[in-house]
Motif scaffolding. Structure first.
Motif, PDB file in Angstrom:
ATOM      1  N   HIS A  62       0.801  -1.236   0.000  1.00 21.39           N
ATOM      2  CA  HIS A  62       0.000   0.000   0.000  1.00 21.39           C
ATOM      3  C   HIS A  62       0.833   1.285   0.000  1.00 21.39           C
ATOM      4  O   HIS A  62       0.376   2.332   0.459  1.00 21.39           O
ATOM      5  N   GLU A  76      -0.266   5.264  -1.335  1.00 20.91           N
ATOM      6  CA  GLU A  76      -1.722   5.252  -1.375  1.00 20.91           C
ATOM      7  C   GLU A  76      -2.247   6.687  -1.199  1.00 20.91           C
ATOM      8  O   GLU A  76      -1.767   7.419  -0.340  1.00 20.91           O
ATOM      9  N   ARG A 124       2.412  -5.101  -2.492  1.00 20.66           N
ATOM     10  CA  ARG A 124       1.275  -5.043  -3.414  1.00 20.66           C
ATOM     11  C   ARG A 124       0.476  -3.747  -3.210  1.00 20.66           C
ATOM     12  O   ARG A 124       0.644  -3.040  -2.237  1.00 20.66           O
ATOM     13  N   ASN A 125      -0.369  -3.452  -4.166  1.00 21.46           N
ATOM     14  CA  ASN A 125      -1.317  -2.333  -4.119  1.00 21.46           C
ATOM     15  C   ASN A 125      -0.631  -0.966  -4.084  1.00 21.46           C
ATOM     16  O   ASN A 125      -1.138  -0.022  -3.498  1.00 21.46           O
ATOM     17  N   ALA A 167      -2.528   2.926  -4.943  1.00 21.32           N
ATOM     18  CA  ALA A 167      -3.995   2.911  -4.949  1.00 21.32           C
ATOM     19  C   ALA A 167      -4.519   4.304  -4.606  1.00 21.32           C
ATOM     20  O   ALA A 167      -4.105   4.909  -3.625  1.00 21.32           O
ATOM     21  N   CYS A 220       1.390  -3.003  -8.706  1.00 18.64           N
ATOM     22  CA  CYS A 220       0.859  -1.643  -8.771  1.00 18.64           C
ATOM     23  C   CYS A 220      -0.645  -1.666  -9.024  1.00 18.64           C
ATOM     24  O   CYS A 220      -1.132  -2.421  -9.865  1.00 18.64           O
ATOM     25  N   ASN A 221      -1.367  -0.840  -8.312  1.00 16.60           N
ATOM     26  CA  ASN A 221      -2.797  -0.668  -8.541  1.00 16.60           C
ATOM     27  C   ASN A 221      -2.944   0.311  -9.711  1.00 16.60           C
ATOM     28  O   ASN A 221      -2.682   1.501  -9.574  1.00 16.60           O
ATOM     29  N   GLY A 223      -5.479   1.506 -11.261  1.00 17.16           N
ATOM     30  CA  GLY A 223      -6.740   2.210 -11.381  1.00 17.16           C
ATOM     31  C   GLY A 223      -6.627   3.665 -11.806  1.00 17.16           C
ATOM     32  O   GLY A 223      -7.430   4.148 -12.600  1.00 17.16           O
TER      33      GLY A 223
END
Length: 152
Positions: free
Chosen positions: A37, A40, A55-56, A59, A79-80, A82
């Motif tokens: 994260h 983030e 991970r993530n 985000a 990688c997120n 989005g």
């Protein structure tokens, strides 16, 4: 760590834990690896990660730019995607900027990890992935176009 930083610089010799650089809105941070994260909800500033991430990553990241060292090509799956795209360092100016961030990290921490990268920079810079939020990129492009119109 570095939650909601609005300015300043932070250099960490070693790996940070989870949620490093969350809600960064203006600081520079250089670290040698991160947990899950990282970055983030980042809205500004710069982040350089000289090792693996969890991970993530990224985000909700809407601003700022992160540079992640990824010689083995594992980062995209961590990688997120989005709100961000993954790009290369694409100009000499940007290459020099990232070099300067790592150079300052080495000066402040004595990092052998950073020093190895600097010693082989013409090769190593190609192993960095630029994490660039879509909205931030759009805003920067609009500003550049407006500045170009004003100058004309």
């Amino acid at each position: 760590c570095l939650y909601g930083a609005t300015s300043g610089k932070a250099f960490f010799r070693g790996k940070a834990g989870e949620r490093f650089c969350v809600r960064n809105s203006g600081a520079l941070a250089v670290v040698e690896g991160t947990g899950d994260h990282c970055a983030e909800y980042m809205t500004g500033g710069n982040l350089v990660v000289l090792g693996e991430t969890g991970r993530n990553f990224g985000a909700g990241m809407s601003g700022g730019i992160a540079y992640v060292y990824d010689p083995n090509g594992k980062f995209p799956e961590r990688c997120n995607m989005g709100l961000v795209s993954l790009e290369e360092i694409d100009s000499d100016e940007e290459k020099e900027k990232v070099y300067g961030f790592i150079q300052e990290h080495v000066q402040m921490t004595g990092s052998p990890v950073g020093q190895r990268m600097l010693d082989n920079w013409d090769f190593e810079f190609k192993n960095f992935v630029k994490v660039f939020p879509h909205d931030y990129k759009r805003v920067l492009m609009e500003r550049a176009a407006k500045n170009k119109e004003v100058a004309a």
